[in-house]
Design an enzyme around this catalytic site. Structure first.
Site, PDB file in Angstrom:
ATOM      1  N   CYS A   2       0.819  -1.230   0.000  1.00 37.09           N
ATOM      2  CA  CYS A   2       0.000   0.000   0.000  1.00 37.09           C
ATOM      3  C   CYS A   2       0.850   1.277   0.000  1.00 37.09           C
ATOM      4  CB  CYS A   2      -0.933   0.062   1.197  1.00 37.09           C
ATOM      5  SG  CYS A   2      -2.095  -1.279   1.285  1.00 37.09           S
ATOM      6  N   ARG A  27       6.230  -0.857  -4.437  1.00 33.78           N
ATOM      7  CA  ARG A  27       5.894  -1.441  -3.141  1.00 33.78           C
ATOM      8  C   ARG A  27       4.977  -2.648  -3.271  1.00 33.78           C
ATOM      9  NH1 ARG A  27       6.770   2.717   0.819  1.00 33.78           N
ATOM     10  NH2 ARG A  27       5.213   1.898   2.247  1.00 33.78           N
ATOM     11  N   TRP A  72      -2.725  -3.104  -1.461  1.00 31.02           N
ATOM     12  CA  TRP A  72      -2.325  -4.512  -1.476  1.00 31.02           C
ATOM     13  C   TRP A  72      -3.300  -5.205  -0.531  1.00 31.02           C
ATOM     14  CZ3 TRP A  72      -0.482  -8.414   1.753  1.00 31.02           C
ATOM     15  CH2 TRP A  72       0.170  -9.479   1.115  1.00 31.02           C
ATOM     16  N   ASN A  98      -3.341   3.168   4.950  1.00 29.63           N
ATOM     17  CA  ASN A  98      -2.432   2.004   4.915  1.00 29.63           C
ATOM     18  C   ASN A  98      -2.394   1.419   6.310  1.00 29.63           C
ATOM     19  OD1 ASN A  98      -1.743   2.669   2.374  1.00 29.63           O
ATOM     20  ND2 ASN A  98       0.338   3.356   2.851  1.00 29.63           N
ATOM     21  N   GLY A  99      -2.259   0.094   6.386  1.00 27.36           N
ATOM     22  CA  GLY A  99      -2.142  -0.539   7.695  1.00 27.36           C
ATOM     23  C   GLY A  99      -3.337  -1.437   7.959  1.00 27.36           C
ATOM     24  N   GLU A 476      18.989 -18.287  -1.124  1.00 28.70           N
ATOM     25  CA  GLU A 476      18.701 -16.975  -1.686  1.00 28.70           C
ATOM     26  C   GLU A 476      18.475 -17.070  -3.207  1.00 28.70           C
ATOM     27  OE1 GLU A 476      17.721 -14.295  -0.835  1.00 28.70           O
ATOM     28  OE2 GLU A 476      18.259 -12.869  -2.396  1.00 28.70           O
ATOM     29  N   LYS A 480      15.078 -15.972  -5.202  1.00 26.82           N
ATOM     30  CA  LYS A 480      15.086 -15.026  -6.327  1.00 26.82           C
ATOM     31  C   LYS A 480      14.325 -15.620  -7.498  1.00 26.82           C
ATOM     32  CE  LYS A 480      15.831 -12.040  -5.068  1.00 26.82           C
ATOM     33  NZ  LYS A 480      16.145 -11.953  -3.662  1.00 26.82           N
ATOM     34  N   GLU A 483      10.401 -16.081  -6.826  1.00 29.08           N
ATOM     35  CA  GLU A 483       9.550 -14.905  -6.687  1.00 29.08           C
ATOM     36  C   GLU A 483       9.341 -14.148  -7.985  1.00 29.08           C
ATOM     37  OE1 GLU A 483      10.848 -11.767  -3.996  1.00 29.08           O
ATOM     38  OE2 GLU A 483      12.939 -12.172  -4.430  1.00 29.08           O
ATOM     39  N   HIS A 499      18.112 -37.516   1.607  1.00 33.56           N
ATOM     40  CA  HIS A 499      17.209 -37.851   2.711  1.00 33.56           C
ATOM     41  C   HIS A 499      15.754 -37.549   2.354  1.00 33.56           C
ATOM     42  CE1 HIS A 499      20.563 -38.811   5.267  1.00 33.56           C
ATOM     43  NE2 HIS A 499      21.152 -37.676   4.901  1.00 33.56           N
ATOM     44  N   LYS A 594       6.971  -4.888  -1.820  1.00 37.49           N
ATOM     45  CA  LYS A 594       8.369  -4.594  -1.473  1.00 37.49           C
ATOM     46  C   LYS A 594       8.536  -4.407   0.021  1.00 37.49           C
ATOM     47  CE  LYS A 594      12.630  -3.556  -2.451  1.00 37.49           C
ATOM     48  NZ  LYS A 594      13.486  -4.700  -2.820  1.00 37.49           N
TER      49      LYS A 594
HETATM   50  C1  AGP Z   1      13.321 -10.479  -1.429  1.00 38.50           C
HETATM   51  O1  AGP Z   1      13.614 -10.542  -2.770  1.00 38.50           O
HETATM   52  C2  AGP Z   1      11.976 -10.253  -1.022  1.00 38.50           C
HETATM   53  N1  AGP Z   1      11.125  -9.726  -1.929  1.00 38.50           N
HETATM   54  C3  AGP Z   1      11.591 -10.420   0.425  1.00 38.50           C
HETATM   55  O2  AGP Z   1      11.875 -11.733   0.777  1.00 38.50           O
HETATM   56  C4  AGP Z   1      12.258  -9.465   1.446  1.00 38.50           C
HETATM   57  O3  AGP Z   1      13.606  -9.740   1.561  1.00 38.50           O
HETATM   58  C5  AGP Z   1      11.531  -9.607   2.799  1.00 38.50           C
HETATM   59  O4  AGP Z   1      10.187  -9.267   2.642  1.00 38.50           O
HETATM   60  C6  AGP Z   1      12.158  -8.791   3.890  1.00 38.50           C
HETATM   61  O5  AGP Z   1      12.109  -7.433   3.608  1.00 38.50           O
HETATM   62  P1  AGP Z   1      12.988  -6.392   4.402  1.00 38.50           P
HETATM   63  O6  AGP Z   1      14.402  -6.718   4.165  1.00 38.50           O
HETATM   64  O7  AGP Z   1      12.594  -5.066   3.856  1.00 38.50           O
HETATM   65  O8  AGP Z   1      12.620  -6.540   5.861  1.00 38.50           O
END
Ligand code: AGP
Length: 599
Positions: A2, A27, A72, A98-99, A476, A480, A483, A499, A594
């Site tokens: 949002c 965002r 959102w 927002n919130g 990681e 990537k 997502e 396993h 974001k």
């Molecule tokens: C990473 O590519 C993400 N989109 C997501 O996992 C992100 O790292 C996570 O939401 C944490 O965000 P922050 O670092 O702003 O706390």
């Protein structure tokens, strides 16, 4: 998650709000809307993108007072009805929010049983309460204060009273919101990026504060009505940082910026003699800790895992890494002097903030590593370590991750030195080498694009395997890929495959293996053989000195502790090109935001 923009002045707010909302697109959102107040009130909403909102807004839409919103979905599906702005039943008040209002059901039952609701949102409760409160008082400010005092939860609010075209009513608690000061106008925004074109002068709004914005003045007060004075500051943001320039996507631009970010970190954390230096407060805090708890989510959590390795190996302090959303509800047994390190690119992640609130109540020491100075986590922690990565706009975090690793390495080395540990390397020099190596990797885009096409163009799933620190980087890499390309991807410790997960390996399943650690080069190679014998297509990324025939990429060698800075880069590029060739919206992947400001 949002976004809010608001304007009060003499110009038509329409384009200022549309441009601002475009800057907040990063965002993450699923619907958007704008309310303009001039001689009449004009509200336009869409399910979908800002481009559609722009198209839908009539040419004659005019108002010198306006509020805009990207939503959102939390309470209620993404739809035009649930999109903000929302109007009160009488039509007098219009709101963007927002919130999450945690007590919205209770408020509805106590005060609003006779009110017809048009949406499924918690937000609508606020604007309907404004109608109720204004029935018993002539004064909108009092009605606004009374309404705000009833709310529990998080909110950033912009509210219009269509009987008063000279005031924008604003309130904030736990959700980000800033006031921007202009000449003959004022603005509000979730992020200074949204209104940087209009002004670079901003004032922070703190939690549980109310602001009345007029075109030539602002009045800040607490919820009791006592006036607050606060000095503005200059936003240190460059328009270039928030534009794509010649790049097709922010993600690619941000991958390319990584060497520059590391060099900036080197500068920021060295003294005038070129030696690594941390503030004495941070040094004392680290020395006092008998155990460190790193709290983070997503990519920041993956950086935390690498950080644990650094701090334990170099400074010999035990470290636990926790997923923020889990820690908030399952607190482990704590030692006498624990230190909590929060890692968050945005500094606004609600899951981490819930933990921070909890541990602060118990009086524990806290440090936040963040990319956003002045963010909630930074303000509320005892100490902040800045990441200096510059604004990260793509939802998929890249340069913030490498910045987190670099700063964690500096923190570990500094703590070790303060403890009297003799280290036989100069981390600042090693980081400078790593920055140059990343540069050479970003020049190999064509090669990595070809690998992405060969291995990831049509697959439904992919596995990433590594051992030791490579395993954390694999987690990681998998995040990537999933997502932004929607390929089901998982990172595994190489030895763990047999396993269970090896059952999923079929003919041509892509398995991406990292082999950058001498100590485990032999076992990870055996793991690759195990999957290849079962039909997998292996793409091995190794490092000079450990390479073998058939490796798809051999990375230039860097100091062993800095390998994650290097090995993550081809994984970021593989994800980028996989998403690109599968026709995905690279910078704005579906369902993601974001800045995740709800728990
Ligand atoms: C990473 O590519 C993400 N989109 C997501 O996992 C992100 O790292 C996570 O939401 C944490 O965000 P922050 O670092 O702003 O706390």
């Amino acid at each position: 998650m949002c976004g809010i923009v608001g304007y009060i002045g003499t110009k038509n707010a329409k384009n200022i709000l549309l441009n601002g909302l475009e800057k907040l697109e990063y965002r993450g959102y699923d619907s958007a809307g704008i309310a303009l107040l001039g001689e009449t009130l004009n509200i336009t909403k869409v399910k979908g993108r800002i481009a559609a909102l722009r198209e839908k807004m009539e040419d004659e839409a005019f108002g010198t007072l306006g509020i805009g919103h990207t939503r959102w979905a939390t309470h209620g599906v993404p739809s035009e009805e649930n999109a903000h702005p929302h109007e009160s039943a009488s039509g007098r008040f219009t709101i963007v929010h927002n919130g999450v209002i945690e007590n919205y059901q209770e408020l509805k039952e106590t005060y609003l049983q006779d009110v017809p609701f048009k949406s499924e949102t918690d937000t609508e409760v606020i604007v309907q309460l404004m109608d109720k409160m204004s029935q018993t008082t002539q004064d909108t400010v009092t009605a606004f204060r009374q309404t705000i005092q009833l709310l529990q939860g998080s909110y950033a609010i912009g509210l219009l009273d269509n009987e008063d075209v000279d005031t924008l009513y604003v309130a904030k608690n736990k959700s980000p919101l800033l006031v921007g000061i202009g000449n003959g106008f004022n603005v509000i925004a979730s992020d200074a990026m949204a209104t940087l074109k209009e002004t670079d002068q901003y004032v922070e709004i703190h939690d549980e504060e109310i602001v009345l914005l007029h075109k030539d003045s602002i009045v800040m007060m607490d919820v009791e009505g006592s006036v607050i004075e606060r000095e503005p500051y200059t936003a240190e943001l460059d328009m270039q940082d928030i534009e794509k320039g010649t790049y097709a996507h922010f993600m690619l631009k941000e991958i390319d910026e990584q060497p520059f970010v590391i060099r900036k970190i080197i500068q920021a954390y060295q003294n005038s003699d070129g030696q690594l230096e941390m503030s004495q407060d941070i040094r004392n805090t680290m020395q006092e800790a008998d155990r460190i708890h790193i709290i983070a989510s997503g990519t920041s959590y993956h950086a935390g895992l690498v950080g644990k390795q650094f701090i334990e190996t170099l400074a010999s302090i035990p470290v636990e890494v926790h997923i923020a959303s889990e820690f908030a509800y399952h607190t482990p047994l704590l030692s006498e002097n624990p230190l909590f390190i929060f890692i968050s690119q945005s500094g606004e992640t609600a899951d981490a903030r819930a933990v921070l609130t909890k541990v602060k109540k118990r009086g524990f020491n806290t440090i936040t590593l963040t990319n956003v100075p002045g963010s909630t986590l930074s303000r509320e922690s005892n100490h902040t370590l800045q990441l200096h990565a510059g604004p990260e706009i793509a939802v998929a975090s890249t340069k913030a991750y490498t910045a987190q690793i670099a700063v964690l390495a500096l923190l570990a080395v500094d703590t070790a030195r303060e403890k009297g540990v003799q280290l036989d390397f100069d981390l600042l020099q090693e980081l400078a080498i790593a920055a140059s190596v990343i540069e050479t990797l970003t020049e190999q885009k064509d090669k990595i694009e070809e690998l992405a096409k060969t291995f990831l163009n049509t697959t439904r799933n992919a596995f990433f395997i590594g051992r030791g620190i490579d395993y954390y980087v694999c987690s990681e890499g998998a995040l990537k890929l999933k997502e932004i390309s929607y390929i089901q991807a998982e990172g595994f410790a190489g030895g763990e495959l047999k396993h269970g997960t090896i059952a999923l390996i079929e003919e041509d399943t892509p398995v991406i293996a990292l082999a950058t650690q001498k100590a485990v080069n032999h076992p990870i190679r055996s793991n690759v053989q195990e999957v290849v014998s079962r039909g997998a297509k292996a793409l091995t990324i190794s490092m000079e000195g450990m390479e073998q025939t058939g490796d798809a990429l051999v990375l230039p060698a860097v100091h062993e502790i800095l390998t994650p800075l290097i090995s993550v880069v081809p994984l970021q590029l593989l994800a980028y090109y996989a998403a690109l060739h599968r026709g995905c919206d690279v910078d704005k992947p579906r369902n993601l935001a974001k800045s995740v400001t709800v728990e």
